[in-house]
Design a protein around this motif. Structure first.
Motif, PDB file in Angstrom:
ATOM      1  N   LEU A 192      -7.862   9.348  -6.634  1.00 30.24           N
ATOM      2  CA  LEU A 192      -8.909  10.347  -6.410  1.00 30.24           C
ATOM      3  C   LEU A 192      -8.338  11.636  -5.846  1.00 30.24           C
ATOM      4  O   LEU A 192      -8.644  12.742  -6.328  1.00 30.24           O
ATOM      5  CB  LEU A 192      -9.967   9.783  -5.465  1.00 30.24           C
ATOM      6  CG  LEU A 192     -11.099  10.747  -5.069  1.00 30.24           C
ATOM      7  CD1 LEU A 192     -11.866  11.200  -6.298  1.00 30.24           C
ATOM      8  CD2 LEU A 192     -12.020  10.102  -4.040  1.00 30.24           C
ATOM      9  N   LEU A 193      -7.493  11.510  -4.820  1.00 33.36           N
ATOM     10  CA  LEU A 193      -6.918  12.698  -4.197  1.00 33.36           C
ATOM     11  C   LEU A 193      -6.011  13.447  -5.173  1.00 33.36           C
ATOM     12  O   LEU A 193      -6.011  14.686  -5.219  1.00 33.36           O
ATOM     13  CB  LEU A 193      -6.138  12.307  -2.944  1.00 33.36           C
ATOM     14  CG  LEU A 193      -6.974  11.777  -1.771  1.00 33.36           C
ATOM     15  CD1 LEU A 193      -6.070  11.336  -0.626  1.00 33.36           C
ATOM     16  CD2 LEU A 193      -7.962  12.838  -1.290  1.00 33.36           C
ATOM     17  N   THR A 194      -5.235  12.683  -5.953  1.00 31.61           N
ATOM     18  CA  THR A 194      -4.361  13.319  -6.938  1.00 31.61           C
ATOM     19  C   THR A 194      -5.168  14.051  -7.995  1.00 31.61           C
ATOM     20  O   THR A 194      -4.825  15.167  -8.402  1.00 31.61           O
ATOM     21  CB  THR A 194      -3.457  12.269  -7.602  1.00 31.61           C
ATOM     22  OG1 THR A 194      -2.678  11.597  -6.607  1.00 31.61           O
ATOM     23  CG2 THR A 194      -2.520  12.922  -8.610  1.00 31.61           C
ATOM     24  N   ALA A 254      -6.892   3.542  -5.395  1.00 31.55           N
ATOM     25  CA  ALA A 254      -8.070   4.332  -5.770  1.00 31.55           C
ATOM     26  C   ALA A 254      -8.111   5.640  -4.992  1.00 31.55           C
ATOM     27  O   ALA A 254      -8.429   6.699  -5.547  1.00 31.55           O
ATOM     28  CB  ALA A 254      -9.337   3.521  -5.517  1.00 31.55           C
ATOM     29  N   LYS A 255      -7.782   5.570  -3.705  1.00 33.70           N
ATOM     30  CA  LYS A 255      -7.755   6.779  -2.881  1.00 33.70           C
ATOM     31  C   LYS A 255      -6.688   7.748  -3.377  1.00 33.70           C
ATOM     32  O   LYS A 255      -6.928   8.960  -3.479  1.00 33.70           O
ATOM     33  CB  LYS A 255      -7.498   6.405  -1.423  1.00 33.70           C
ATOM     34  CG  LYS A 255      -7.466   7.592  -0.481  1.00 33.70           C
ATOM     35  CD  LYS A 255      -7.210   7.149   0.954  1.00 33.70           C
ATOM     36  CE  LYS A 255      -7.149   8.348   1.893  1.00 33.70           C
ATOM     37  NZ  LYS A 255      -6.865   7.921   3.301  1.00 33.70           N
ATOM     38  N   ARG A 256      -5.505   7.208  -3.687  1.00 33.24           N
ATOM     39  CA  ARG A 256      -4.424   8.055  -4.196  1.00 33.24           C
ATOM     40  C   ARG A 256      -4.838   8.702  -5.520  1.00 33.24           C
ATOM     41  O   ARG A 256      -4.597   9.889  -5.742  1.00 33.24           O
ATOM     42  CB  ARG A 256      -3.154   7.224  -4.390  1.00 33.24           C
ATOM     43  CG  ARG A 256      -2.004   7.992  -5.052  1.00 33.24           C
ATOM     44  CD  ARG A 256      -0.846   7.062  -5.335  1.00 33.24           C
ATOM     45  NE  ARG A 256      -0.138   6.733  -4.119  1.00 33.24           N
ATOM     46  CZ  ARG A 256       0.905   7.416  -3.649  1.00 33.24           C
ATOM     47  NH1 ARG A 256       1.337   8.491  -4.303  1.00 33.24           N
ATOM     48  NH2 ARG A 256       1.507   7.040  -2.539  1.00 33.24           N
ATOM     49  N   ASP A 276       0.842  -1.199   0.000  1.00 34.31           N
ATOM     50  CA  ASP A 276       0.000   0.000   0.000  1.00 34.31           C
ATOM     51  C   ASP A 276       0.874   1.245   0.000  1.00 34.31           C
ATOM     52  O   ASP A 276       1.801   1.373   0.806  1.00 34.31           O
ATOM     53  CB  ASP A 276      -0.913   0.010   1.231  1.00 34.31           C
ATOM     54  CG  ASP A 276      -2.065  -0.968   1.086  1.00 34.31           C
ATOM     55  OD1 ASP A 276      -2.274  -1.460  -0.038  1.00 34.31           O
ATOM     56  OD2 ASP A 276      -2.738  -1.245   2.093  1.00 34.31           O
ATOM     57  N   PHE A 316      -4.171   4.937 -10.736  1.00 30.89           N
ATOM     58  CA  PHE A 316      -4.869   3.781 -10.161  1.00 30.89           C
ATOM     59  C   PHE A 316      -4.216   2.482 -10.602  1.00 30.89           C
ATOM     60  O   PHE A 316      -4.039   1.545  -9.796  1.00 30.89           O
ATOM     61  CB  PHE A 316      -6.334   3.813 -10.582  1.00 30.89           C
ATOM     62  CG  PHE A 316      -7.135   2.636 -10.138  1.00 30.89           C
ATOM     63  CD1 PHE A 316      -7.326   2.365  -8.788  1.00 30.89           C
ATOM     64  CD2 PHE A 316      -7.700   1.767 -11.071  1.00 30.89           C
ATOM     65  CE1 PHE A 316      -8.064   1.257  -8.373  1.00 30.89           C
ATOM     66  CE2 PHE A 316      -8.438   0.670 -10.673  1.00 30.89           C
ATOM     67  CZ  PHE A 316      -8.616   0.411  -9.316  1.00 30.89           C
ATOM     68  N   PRO A 366      -7.641  -0.513  -3.031  1.00 31.38           N
ATOM     69  CA  PRO A 366      -8.357   0.614  -2.432  1.00 31.38           C
ATOM     70  C   PRO A 366      -7.436   1.798  -2.153  1.00 31.38           C
ATOM     71  O   PRO A 366      -7.838   2.956  -2.319  1.00 31.38           O
ATOM     72  CB  PRO A 366      -8.932   0.020  -1.152  1.00 31.38           C
ATOM     73  CG  PRO A 366      -9.104  -1.435  -1.464  1.00 31.38           C
ATOM     74  CD  PRO A 366      -7.948  -1.788  -2.347  1.00 31.38           C
ATOM     75  N   ALA A 367      -6.208   1.493  -1.722  1.00 29.71           N
ATOM     76  CA  ALA A 367      -5.248   2.579  -1.484  1.00 29.71           C
ATOM     77  C   ALA A 367      -4.900   3.288  -2.789  1.00 29.71           C
ATOM     78  O   ALA A 367      -4.734   4.519  -2.820  1.00 29.71           O
ATOM     79  CB  ALA A 367      -3.986   2.026  -0.828  1.00 29.71           C
TER      80      ALA A 367
END
Length: 325
Positions: A230-232, A226-228, A50, A216, A223-224
Motif C-alpha cells: 500500500l505504501l509503495t 500488505a502495508k508495504r 516481516d 504483496f 499484514p506487513a
C-alpha cells in the motif's frame, strides 16, 4: 505542415474515453499473454520474516524473470503502435477519409515525432533534467572515483533484460502512450495547458498501482506485506504523477516527444536522489554535495522556461494568441 482545427474536434467525453483506453490497453497488455502474467504459489513455506522478501518458488513467474520481461516488452510495443493508430484514426475521421496523407503528417506532428534540426537550442530541453540532478551526478562521480565503487550492480542490470525494460523500452513506450497520445487527444478536446499538465499525468500514475499486487506476493501475503504494498503504491502514484506533470510540460513546451523520452530514461538510470546516503558515504565532500544539490535545483528553476522555449510548438502558443486545436 501543421493542421489546425477552428474548434475542438473531440468532446471532453470522447477525449476521456480515448485517454482511458490508452491506459487500460497499456496495463492490460501486461496480463493478456500467459507468458507475461505473473504467478505466485498459494502458500509460502516457510513464511518470510516481516519486512523481508521471500524466496522465489521454482514454479512462480516474477516480474524480473527474463521470459516475463520479453513477453511484456512485446506487448507494450504493440500497444504503443495501436495507440498511435487510434490517434491517427480519430484524426482521419475528423479530417476526412480522402485526406490520408494530410492525416498521417498531422498525426506525426501532434505525437511529437518530427525531428528538429540539430542545434544548441534543440539540445537544451534534453539538458534540463541532468541539471536538476547535478547533486546526484556529483555523488555518482565521487563513487566512480572511489577505490570501491558501488556501480558494478548497475552495470550488470544495464546490459540485461531488466536494463532493456527499465532504460529503453519502458521509457519510450510509456512516453509515446501516456504523453504523446494522451496529450494529443486532450489538446484536440480543447483542454487547457494547466489541465494537461496537472490532470493528464494521473493516468500515468494510476497505471503503476498494479505493482502493489506483485509486492504483496513477493513479501509473503502478510499484514506487513500488505502495508508495504500500500505504501509503495501510494509513493509510486505520487512521484510518477509528479514526474508525469514535468514531462507533460516538456512535451507541450517543445512539441516533441524526444525530450520527455530522454528525461524518462535519465531518471530511470539515476533513480531517486539519496542525499542522506551520499553524505554519509562521502563525509569529506559533504559541503560540495550540498552545494551541487542546491545549484542543480536553483539552475533548474531558473532555466526550465528558457531552455524549453521552442518556437512554433503546436501546443505552446505565445501569449495573446488563441489556443490551437
Amino acid at each position: 505542415m501543421t493542421l489546425i482545427f477552428l474548434s475542438p474536434p473531440f468532446t471532453n467525453l470522447e477525449s476521456l474515453i480515448l485517454t482511458t483506453s490508452f491506459a487500460l490497453l497499456y496495463v492490460g497488455s501486461l496480463y493478456v499473454s500467459k507468458h507475461a502474467r505473473l504467478s505466485f504459489v498459494a502458500k509460502v513455506v516457510p513464511p518470510p520474516r516481516d519486512g523481508a522478501e521471500r524466496r522465489r518458488h521454482d514454479s512462480e513467474r516474477w516480474r524480473d524473470d527474463p521470459d516475463v520481461i520479453r513477453a511484456r516488452l512485446i506487448a507494450v510495443t504493440i500497444v504503443s503502435l495501436v495507440s498511435c493508430t487510434i490517434v491517427f484514426g480519430a484524426l482521419w475521421q475528423s479530417i476526412g477519409p480522402e485526406s490520408i496523407e494530410v492525416t498521417l503528417e498531422a498525426t506525426l506532428v501532434r505525437l511529437g515525432f518530427s525531428m528538429p534540426e540539430f542545434s544548441l537550442d534543440a539540445l537544451l530541453p534534453h539538458l534540463i533534467t541532468p541539471l536538476l540532478f547535478l547533486g546526484p551526478l556529483y555523488a555518482l562521480y565521487l563513487d566512480f572515483s572511489s577505490p570501491y565503487p558501488a556501480t558494478g550492480s548497475f552495470k550488470d542490470v544495464l546490459f540485461s533484460w531488466q536494463g532493456t525494460r527499465n532504460y529503453v523500452v519502458a521509457p519510450i513506450t510509456e512516453e509515446i502512450v501516456f504523453r504523446a497520445c494522451v496529450l494529443a487527444v486532450y489538446n484536440l478536446s480543447g483542454a487547457s495547458k494547466t489541465k494537461m499538465i496537472m490532470l493528464a499525468p494521473l493516468s500515468f500514475g494510476v497505471a503503476h498501482v498494479h505493482h502493489a499486487w506483485d509486492i504483496f506476493n513477493r513479501y509473503g501475503r502478510t499484514p506487513a506485506a500488505a502495508k508495504r504494498a500500500l505504501l509503495t503504491a501510494l509513493f509510486q502514484l505520487s512521484y510518477t504523477t509528479l514526474f508525469g506533470s514535468f514531462v507533460s510540460y516538456l512535451f507541450l513546451r517543445t512539441g516533441s516527444i524526444f525530450p520527455p523520452i530522454t528525461a524518462h530514461i535519465f531518471c530511470n538510470v539515476m533513480g531517486l536522489p539519496q542525499l542522506g546516503y551520499e553524505v554519509s558515504k562521502f563525509p569529506k565532500q559533504k559541503r560540495f554535495i550540498y552545494l551541487a544539490y542546491m545549484t542543480g535545483v536553483l539552475g533548474f528553476v531558473m532555466k526550465l522556461v528558457p531552455w524549453t522555449n521552442t518556437p512554433y510548438s503546436l501546443y505552446w502558443q505565445p501569449r495573446g494568441q488563441e489556443m490551437t486545436y
